[in-house]
Write a protein that holds these residues in place. Sequence first.
Motif, mmCIF file in Angstrom:
data_model
loop_
_atom_site.group_PDB
_atom_site.id
_atom_site.type_symbol
_atom_site.label_atom_id
_atom_site.label_comp_id
_atom_site.label_asym_id
_atom_site.label_seq_id
_atom_site.Cartn_x
_atom_site.Cartn_y
_atom_site.Cartn_z
ATOM 1 N N VAL A 47 -4.729 0.386 9.595
ATOM 2 C CA VAL A 47 -5.322 0.029 8.309
ATOM 3 C C VAL A 47 -4.804 0.910 7.168
ATOM 4 C CG1 VAL A 47 -7.396 1.491 8.276
ATOM 5 C CG2 VAL A 47 -7.491 -0.830 7.359
ATOM 6 N N ALA A 48 -4.078 1.949 7.508
ATOM 7 C CA ALA A 48 -3.569 2.873 6.487
ATOM 8 C C ALA A 48 -2.515 2.201 5.606
ATOM 9 C CB ALA A 48 -2.971 4.105 7.166
ATOM 10 N N PRO A 49 -2.355 2.684 4.378
ATOM 11 C CA PRO A 49 -1.323 2.119 3.503
ATOM 12 C C PRO A 49 0.073 2.392 4.058
ATOM 13 C CG PRO A 49 -2.451 3.954 2.426
ATOM 14 C CD PRO A 49 -3.111 3.740 3.740
ATOM 15 N N SER A 50 1.012 1.577 3.644
ATOM 16 C CA SER A 50 2.395 1.758 4.081
ATOM 17 C C SER A 50 2.910 3.120 3.624
ATOM 18 C CB SER A 50 3.280 0.659 3.493
ATOM 19 O OG SER A 50 3.355 0.804 2.082
ATOM 20 N N THR A 51 3.915 3.609 4.330
ATOM 21 C CA THR A 51 4.536 4.875 3.957
ATOM 22 C C THR A 51 5.086 4.803 2.542
ATOM 23 O OG1 THR A 51 5.048 5.342 6.256
ATOM 24 C CG2 THR A 51 6.331 6.540 4.602
ATOM 25 N N GLU A 52 5.688 3.673 2.200
ATOM 26 C CA GLU A 52 6.258 3.507 0.858
ATOM 27 C C GLU A 52 5.178 3.615 -0.220
ATOM 28 O OE1 GLU A 52 8.662 1.943 3.972
ATOM 29 O OE2 GLU A 52 6.694 1.206 3.385
ATOM 30 N N LEU A 53 4.058 2.941 -0.003
ATOM 31 C CA LEU A 53 2.982 2.973 -0.992
ATOM 32 C C LEU A 53 2.372 4.376 -1.067
ATOM 33 C CD1 LEU A 53 1.181 1.615 -3.056
ATOM 34 C CD2 LEU A 53 -0.269 0.814 -1.165
ATOM 35 N N ARG A 54 2.141 4.971 0.068
ATOM 36 C CA ARG A 54 1.550 6.309 0.112
ATOM 37 C C ARG A 54 2.448 7.320 -0.607
ATOM 38 N NH1 ARG A 54 2.168 9.825 4.087
ATOM 39 N NH2 ARG A 54 3.011 8.248 5.466
ATOM 40 N N THR A 55 3.764 7.224 -0.361
ATOM 41 C CA THR A 55 4.725 8.130 -0.994
ATOM 42 C C THR A 55 4.760 7.909 -2.502
ATOM 43 O OG1 THR A 55 6.033 8.183 1.024
ATOM 44 C CG2 THR A 55 7.128 8.884 -0.989
ATOM 45 N N TRP A 56 4.791 6.643 -2.929
ATOM 46 C CA TRP A 56 4.798 6.339 -4.360
ATOM 47 C C TRP A 56 3.550 6.903 -5.038
ATOM 48 C CZ3 TRP A 56 1.076 3.480 -6.935
ATOM 49 C CH2 TRP A 56 1.322 3.289 -8.293
ATOM 50 N N TYR A 57 2.399 6.709 -4.419
ATOM 51 C CA TYR A 57 1.125 7.123 -5.007
ATOM 52 C C TYR A 57 1.034 8.644 -5.135
ATOM 53 C CZ TYR A 57 -3.932 7.873 -5.347
ATOM 54 O OH TYR A 57 -5.174 8.299 -5.720
ATOM 55 N N GLY A 58 1.263 9.360 -4.039
ATOM 56 C CA GLY A 58 1.214 10.813 -4.067
ATOM 57 C C GLY A 58 -0.102 11.389 -4.544
ATOM 58 N N HIS A 59 -1.171 10.633 -4.476
ATOM 59 C CA HIS A 59 -2.510 11.047 -4.909
ATOM 60 C C HIS A 59 -2.555 11.467 -6.370
ATOM 61 C CE1 HIS A 59 -4.529 10.537 -1.094
ATOM 62 N NE2 HIS A 59 -3.422 10.957 -0.557
ATOM 63 N N ALA A 60 -1.708 10.847 -7.178
ATOM 64 C CA ALA A 60 -1.726 11.088 -8.623
ATOM 65 C C ALA A 60 -2.870 10.271 -9.224
ATOM 66 C CB ALA A 60 -0.396 10.681 -9.238
ATOM 67 N N GLU A 62 -3.680 9.254 -12.080
ATOM 68 C CA GLU A 62 -3.321 8.211 -13.051
ATOM 69 C C GLU A 62 -2.732 6.971 -12.376
ATOM 70 O OE1 GLU A 62 0.222 10.993 -12.699
ATOM 71 O OE2 GLU A 62 -1.957 11.240 -12.836
ATOM 72 N N ARG A 63 -2.357 7.075 -11.111
ATOM 73 C CA ARG A 63 -1.817 5.928 -10.371
ATOM 74 C C ARG A 63 -2.843 5.254 -9.469
ATOM 75 N NH1 ARG A 63 4.227 7.756 -8.337
ATOM 76 N NH2 ARG A 63 5.138 7.850 -10.417
ATOM 77 N N PHE A 64 -4.069 5.777 -9.433
ATOM 78 C CA PHE A 64 -5.042 5.275 -8.469
ATOM 79 C C PHE A 64 -5.339 3.791 -8.633
ATOM 80 C CE2 PHE A 64 -9.423 4.454 -7.009
ATOM 81 C CZ PHE A 64 -9.191 4.622 -5.652
ATOM 82 N N ALA A 65 -5.554 3.313 -9.843
ATOM 83 C CA ALA A 65 -5.887 1.893 -10.049
ATOM 84 C C ALA A 65 -4.766 1.000 -9.525
ATOM 85 C CB ALA A 65 -6.161 1.608 -11.522
ATOM 86 N N GLU A 66 -3.526 1.348 -9.811
ATOM 87 C CA GLU A 66 -2.395 0.546 -9.316
ATOM 88 C C GLU A 66 -2.252 0.690 -7.805
ATOM 89 O OE1 GLU A 66 0.869 -2.054 -9.203
ATOM 90 O OE2 GLU A 66 -0.775 -1.798 -10.623
ATOM 91 N N PHE A 67 -2.483 1.892 -7.285
ATOM 92 C CA PHE A 67 -2.466 2.099 -5.837
ATOM 93 C C PHE A 67 -3.494 1.192 -5.171
ATOM 94 C CE2 PHE A 67 -4.744 4.145 -2.331
ATOM 95 C CZ PHE A 67 -3.754 4.160 -1.369
ATOM 96 N N ALA A 68 -4.718 1.187 -5.708
ATOM 97 C CA ALA A 68 -5.790 0.370 -5.130
ATOM 98 C C ALA A 68 -5.413 -1.108 -5.141
ATOM 99 C CB ALA A 68 -7.095 0.598 -5.886
ATOM 100 N N ARG A 69 -4.818 -1.577 -6.228
ATOM 101 C CA ARG A 69 -4.410 -2.984 -6.314
ATOM 102 C C ARG A 69 -3.358 -3.298 -5.256
ATOM 103 N NH1 ARG A 69 -0.628 -6.087 -7.658
ATOM 104 N NH2 ARG A 69 0.788 -4.496 -8.432
ATOM 105 N N ARG A 70 -2.336 -2.455 -5.154
ATOM 106 C CA ARG A 70 -1.264 -2.683 -4.170
ATOM 107 C C ARG A 70 -1.780 -2.567 -2.740
ATOM 108 N NH1 ARG A 70 4.045 0.615 -6.428
ATOM 109 N NH2 ARG A 70 4.048 -0.264 -8.529
ATOM 110 N N TYR A 71 -2.652 -1.615 -2.522
ATOM 111 C CA TYR A 71 -3.197 -1.412 -1.176
ATOM 112 C C TYR A 71 -4.045 -2.608 -0.753
ATOM 113 C CZ TYR A 71 -5.687 0.850 2.687
ATOM 114 O OH TYR A 71 -6.228 1.158 3.903
#
Length: 130
Positions: A47-60, A62-71
């Motif tokens: 159920v974890a996000p893809s490595t690519e998405l996780r790497t892009w996000y980096g727990h920044a 300001e990217r959380f909303a877009e991370f949540a949408r992609r996830y």
Amino acid sequence: MAEGEVRVRRVYEEPDGDDGARVLVDRLWPRGLAKSAARLEAWCKPVAPSTELRTWYGHAPERFAEFARRYRSELAEPERAEALARLRDLAAAGPLTLLTATRRPEISEAAVLAEVLAEMLRQPGKHPGA
């Protein structure tokens, strides 16, 4: 916690009597944590996000909303959707605690999963990405 409740906690925190089923939702095992100390019901890697998405996000933050949408979109993929359905069943049966190693669980995949699971329990049959 009651049936159908989902909470998010750090895996490094001491278990709480109200945790119910404790499930690690990170793809990688938490550093420095012995498997016996985690006291997990399950480790739900699919159920974890893809490595690519996780790497892009980096727990920044300001990217959380877009991370949540992609996830949420990734959660519709067959393997992740199957794992998500298992988590939904656990949550429907009783309290569920989603565990993550991140320092900021409120902006983690576990927080997104908790929202998705709450939506699924309120509206059975709803697609996680919708």
